[in-house]
Design a protein around this motif. Structure first.
Motif, short mmCIF file in Angstrom:
data_model
loop_
_atom_site.label_atom_id
_atom_site.label_comp_id
_atom_site.label_asym_id
_atom_site.label_seq_id
_atom_site.Cartn_x
_atom_site.Cartn_y
_atom_site.Cartn_z
N ALA A 188 0.82 -1.21 0.00
CA ALA A 188 0.00 0.00 0.00
C ALA A 188 0.86 1.27 0.00
CB ALA A 188 -0.93 0.02 1.22
N LEU A 189 2.00 1.22 0.67
CA LEU A 189 2.84 2.41 0.78
C LEU A 189 3.78 2.52 -0.43
CD1 LEU A 189 3.63 2.22 4.60
CD2 LEU A 189 2.20 3.92 3.45
N HIS A 190 4.63 3.55 -0.39
CA HIS A 190 5.52 3.77 -1.53
C HIS A 190 6.90 3.13 -1.35
CE1 HIS A 190 6.02 7.28 1.16
NE2 HIS A 190 7.29 7.11 0.87
N LYS A 226 4.15 -1.40 -5.74
CA LYS A 226 3.88 -0.47 -4.64
C LYS A 226 2.62 0.35 -4.95
CE LYS A 226 6.92 3.07 -6.50
NZ LYS A 226 8.02 4.02 -6.24
N ASN A 227 2.21 1.18 -3.99
CA ASN A 227 1.04 2.04 -4.16
C ASN A 227 -0.20 1.28 -4.62
OD1 ASN A 227 2.49 4.38 -3.47
ND2 ASN A 227 3.23 4.62 -5.57
N PHE A 228 -0.42 0.12 -4.04
CA PHE A 228 -1.53 -0.73 -4.48
C PHE A 228 -2.20 -1.27 -3.22
CE2 PHE A 228 -3.83 -4.23 -6.24
CZ PHE A 228 -3.93 -4.02 -7.62
N ILE A 229 -3.45 -0.85 -3.01
CA ILE A 229 -4.14 -1.24 -1.79
C ILE A 229 -5.17 -2.32 -2.12
CG2 ILE A 229 -5.57 -0.46 0.13
CD1 ILE A 229 -4.39 2.33 -0.33
N ARG A 232 -9.02 -1.91 -1.99
CA ARG A 232 -9.46 -0.63 -2.57
C ARG A 232 -9.08 -0.54 -4.05
NH1 ARG A 232 -12.76 0.87 0.61
NH2 ARG A 232 -12.42 1.99 2.56
N THR A 233 -7.77 -0.64 -4.35
CA THR A 233 -7.35 -0.56 -5.74
C THR A 233 -7.89 -1.77 -6.51
OG1 THR A 233 -5.31 0.41 -4.87
CG2 THR A 233 -5.36 -0.09 -7.22
N MET A 234 -7.90 -2.91 -5.84
CA MET A 234 -8.48 -4.11 -6.41
C MET A 234 -8.88 -5.01 -5.24
SD MET A 234 -6.77 -6.31 -9.48
CE MET A 234 -6.50 -5.04 -10.69
N THR A 235 -10.00 -5.70 -5.36
CA THR A 235 -10.40 -6.56 -4.25
C THR A 235 -9.75 -7.94 -4.39
OG1 THR A 235 -12.31 -7.38 -5.45
CG2 THR A 235 -12.66 -5.43 -4.08
N LEU A 417 -9.64 -2.49 6.64
CA LEU A 417 -9.80 -2.39 5.18
C LEU A 417 -10.29 -3.68 4.53
CD1 LEU A 417 -7.05 -0.17 3.56
CD2 LEU A 417 -9.52 -0.11 3.28
N LYS B 27 -12.13 1.73 -10.20
CA LYS B 27 -12.78 1.46 -8.92
C LYS B 27 -13.46 2.67 -8.30
CE LYS B 27 -12.54 -1.84 -6.88
NZ LYS B 27 -13.25 -3.12 -6.94
N ARG B 44 3.16 12.95 1.77
CA ARG B 44 1.97 12.32 1.22
C ARG B 44 0.78 13.23 1.50
NH1 ARG B 44 2.53 6.50 0.70
NH2 ARG B 44 0.30 6.29 1.04
N ASP B 84 4.43 9.29 -6.70
CA ASP B 84 3.57 8.23 -6.18
C ASP B 84 2.11 8.63 -6.26
OD1 ASP B 84 5.44 6.16 -5.02
OD2 ASP B 84 6.18 7.95 -3.99
N LEU B 85 1.25 7.63 -6.45
CA LEU B 85 -0.18 7.87 -6.54
C LEU B 85 -0.88 6.60 -6.09
CD1 LEU B 85 -2.60 9.62 -7.56
CD2 LEU B 85 -2.27 8.57 -9.79
N VAL B 86 -1.77 6.72 -5.09
CA VAL B 86 -2.44 5.52 -4.59
C VAL B 86 -3.91 5.82 -4.28
CG1 VAL B 86 -1.69 5.92 -2.20
CG2 VAL B 86 -2.24 3.60 -2.95
N GLY B 87 -4.75 4.83 -4.52
CA GLY B 87 -6.17 5.01 -4.25
C GLY B 87 -7.00 3.95 -4.95
N PRO B 88 -8.31 4.10 -5.01
CA PRO B 88 -9.07 5.14 -4.35
C PRO B 88 -9.22 4.85 -2.86
CG PRO B 88 -10.56 3.63 -5.44
CD PRO B 88 -9.17 3.15 -5.74
#
Lengths: 485, 288
Positions: A188-190, A226-229, A232-235, A417, B27, B44, B84-88
């Motif tokens: 999730a983090l960078h 990275k940067n992938f939750i 949220r970003t994908m289930t 989450l 999403k 951030r 960096d870019l993260v979400g939603p």
């Protein structure tokens, strides 16, 4: 399983081994290090490592391995050190632990391998942790991980998604890439490393060490995103149904800070330990304004709690220039969950310990910033459910002290989450994911391990849980192939 | 790295960015936000997603250059990249058919209110938009808003467009005209959301506000974004960002937003000095 006894390379006569003193690890001077973020421990020298290894009395039935959550072949690697084959020793450890440079630094060896070392019954135990750290660092410096000739088995054609790049996730990734699966780690983090990067300070675990360990896994074929939750970003369902992942491992960590629910906790200058350490470690707040993330530099900081996280936070506050950085703990030092080494280091660096004290309110100025803490003195009563004596407030003991920063380090709850987005996965009343001994959750093909299952614990226990899950995932994937052909 | 496919100023100091982000675009729902870092030593920061397109794989954010990071971000141009870019992130807005929905927005909040107004309309509401700004140049997204809602009303602090006054004055006008709102959504600067909530609490109209708190990870791990709602501590990142405006402790949140005011000023100053040096160096080069 019967273990072959390693060849002995130790030429020191048995009696003499008992008289060799345990080798002390060189450290940065306490006065100097309390003003910088460089690593405190400097590691054994090769000469020291050799002498320390020669203290091992080569027990017929070594108990040290039983004390290790990942069963490192401790007697074998110690013998290789006696033979001055330091790289060989590192490889021996890596058969069971893919992150020895990290574990050599952050494992509580005194309650694991070293606690059960036979030498320790009458003398000081062999310094297994220091030896692990020494060979891991030696191998990193002398045997570039990228040249490691890793010959994976032929590709299984099966894909595994690992959620979270902390200790549990990295252990699973390491084991499963060796089985020929396609492994992707989602973070999730960078930066990669989870609690190893946001939680544990540079002065205990340099980021460069962590990056090298991650790079080694990358050269072995593990993919890192990275940067992938996930959630949220994908289930999880999408990862499996749309992206073709055959199995998922959830190594999310605990990651939802607990507060004390007392007045004034949301004042400016009151931090959770997670936030304070993340701002300092991951975001490099100690280098503000060269780095953009701001961080309070307190004059008088108190850190509430007695665990390793509290020690990390108080030593960070000291390094940020606090005149006074104090631990406020409601029990006595005896009950402190922090490692002795951390408590000892903190004291050397000038940290004050206010034990048997508990804050009940934080007081603000007219700007909403904390300026004082109202506390009670405690005494120990009858043992509670944890077996430790329960702290009881002393009547009429209320006092107020001036503080300009408070860090709450009283543990973590579980992150909501995944349960928000994947109700199929059963959680218990504390929000932890319910998993069996091998990490199987209530959702088919989904495994979990580490703090998200057990609640807050240690790096090595998370790795141990990850390794158990890796075995189960491998079996699951093999059975899946078997049933589909 | 995350590509900026389009960057343009839409008002003084307010820039609109189209970012390449196929996963997020797929999403994202109304009310959700992203966290970004501008460069490798950057902080951030959370920003609400104003618009997105799943098929084309982009999201749109609107940024007002207020502090160091947003000012730096607003120097980026089409073709540049974010670190960096993260979400939603965050929970999506809860939308239902309330009857008459009034969307009140201030400053760049209008861009964030737009998707909620559109979703409200699609759910069958009669939607009235009240847009507030300091002056007429700072009104954004008025045309887009007009296309999705039944009626748009404007207020400016200086009277240069629409009603001379605040969004709360316009709401009062509406009610004086006999409009009975069933639901209010207020998005904008904290004092504006606090004023709206105060006003609607007295007259008993349910009001939802979208809180902007300081965040670090945005996934519930750090607790930087905590706020008090109904006497209980919530984490804006995972419990919000939208809450019942009548229950929010705006005073505490306002003070928490100013937590790093001094450091932010220092950081911003350093940044401006660096920018100035850069510009001077470029000028010298041109002269040579």
């Amino acid at each position: 399983m019967k273990r072959e006894r390693p060849q002995s390379f130790n030429t020191v006569p048995m009696k003499e081994r008992l008289t060799i003193p345990r080798q002390e690890m060189p450290e940065q001077d306490a006065g100097l290090r309390s003003t910088n973020f460089l690593e405190v421990n400097l590691g054994l020298t090769p000469e020291q490592a050799l002498v320390e290894a020669q203290r091992c009395i080569e027990c017929k039935s070594p108990t040290c391995m039983e004390g290790c959550p990942v069963s490192i072949k401790i007697p074998d690697f110690i013998q290789l050190i006696c033979n001055e084959d330091f790289i060989g020793a590192a490889k021996k450890i890596k058969e069971d632990n893919s992150l020895p440079a990290i574990c050599g630094r952050v494992c509580p060896q005194e309650t694991q391998c070293e606690e059960v070392c036979v030498m320790g019954r009458r003398f000081e135990p062999v310094a297994i942790g220091r030896l692990e750290r020494f060979v891991a660092d030696y191998a990193m410096q002398h045997d570039d991980g990228s040249k490691e000739t890793f010959q994976g088995p032929t590709s299984s054609g099966q894909k595994v998604a690992i959620v979270g790049s902390g200790p549990a996730g990295l252990a699973v990734a390491s084991d499963l890439i060796k089985e020929g699966h396609e492994v992707t780690v989602f973070e999730a983090l960078h930066e990669f490393g989870g609690v190893l990067v946001y939680g544990i300070p540079e002065f205990r675990l340099p980021k460069s060490i962590l990056r090298k360990e991650v790079a080694t896994l990358e050269t072995m074929g593990v993919k890192f995103v990275k940067n992938f939750i996930v959630g949220r970003t994908m289930t999880i369902q999408e990862l499996m149904a749309d992206e073709g992942y055959d199995a998922v491992f959830l190594g999310l960590g605990a990651g939802l800070p607990r507060f004390m629910n007392i007045p004034g906790e949301n004042l400016n200058g009151v931090y959770s330990a997670n936030e304070f350490l993340t701002r300092s470690n991951l975001m490099r707040g100690y280098d503000f304004p060269e780095w953009d993330t701001p961080l309070y530099r307190a004059k008088h900081a108190i850190i509430v709690g007695g665990g390793n996280t509290a020690m990390d936070a108080v030593r960070t506050a000291k390094r940020l220039g606090a005149d006074e950085a104090s631990i406020v703990y409601r029990r006595s030092e005896e009950e402190m969950p922090a490692r002795n080494e951390e408590i000892h280091h903190a004291k050397e660096e000038g940290v004050k310990f206010m034990n048997l004290v508990n804050p009940i309110e934080f007081i603000s100025d007219d700007q909403g910033s904390v300026v004082a803490a109202k506390c009670l003195r405690m005494e120990l009563g009858e043992p509670d459910a944890s077996g430790r004596r329960r702290p009881v407030p002393m009547e009429g003991s209320e006092f107020i002290m001036d503080v300009d920063m408070v860090v709450i380090a009283v543990g973590n709850g579980s992150n909501p989450l995944i349960s928000q987005t994947t109700p199929e996965i059963e959680t218990n009343k504390w929000g932890n994911i319910v998993a069996d001994e091998d990490g199987r959750t209530s959702m088919e093909g989904v495994f979990a391990g580490g703090d998200i299952v057990s609640g807050g614990a240690t790096v090595i226990l998370a790795m141990g849980a990850g390794r158990k899950s890796a075995v189960a995932i491998n079996e699951y994937l093999k059975a899946k192939v078997g049933s589909s052909t | 790295m995350y590509k900026i496919t389009k960057a343009e100023f839409i008002a003084p100091n307010v820039k609109s960015f189209i970012l390449e982000a196929p996963h997020i675009a797929k999403k994202r729902q109304a009310g959700q936000f992203i966290i970004l870092r501008v460069h490798d030593k950057g902080e951030r920061i959370p920003i609400t997603i104003a618009d997105s397109n799943a098929e084309e794989g982009w999201i749109n954010i609107i940024v007002q250059g207020l502090g160091k990071t947003s000012a730096h971000l607003n120097t980026l141009e089409t073709g540049d990249h974010l670190q960096d870019l993260v979400g939603p992130l965050g929970l999506p807005t809860h939308i239902e058919n309330w009857g008459t929905l009034v969307c009140m927005s201030g400053g760049v909040g209008t861009a964030e209110a737009l998707p909620i107004a559109a979703a409200g309309k699609a759910a069958g509401n009669r939607v009235i938009s009240i847009i507030g700004a300091r002056n007429k140049d700072l009104i954004i997204a008025q045309d887009q808003m007009s296309q999705v809602v039944d009626e748009v009303r404007i207020s400016t602090d200086d009277g240069s467009a629409g009603r001379h006054g605040l969004v709360t004055d316009v709401l009062q006008d509406l009610m004086d005209e006999g409009v009975k709102p069933d639901m209010i959504v207020a998005i904008g600067p904290l004092p504006m959301m606090a004023a709206v909530s105060n006003q609607t609490k007295e007259i008993g109209i349910p009001t939802m506000v979208s809180l902007n708190a300081i965040m670090v990870d945005g996934t519930g791990m750090c607790g930087a974004c905590r706020a008090t709602v109904g006497g209980k501590t919530v984490f804006v990142c995972v419990d919000g960002p939208e809450f019942d405006g009548h229950l929010v402790d705006f005073k505490e949140l306002g003070s928490r937003q100013r937590m790093y005011k001094k450091q932010e000023e220092e950081s911003h100053k350093c940044f401006l000095e660096r920018q100035m040096k850069k510009m001077k160096a470029e000028q010298m080069q041109e002269e040579v």
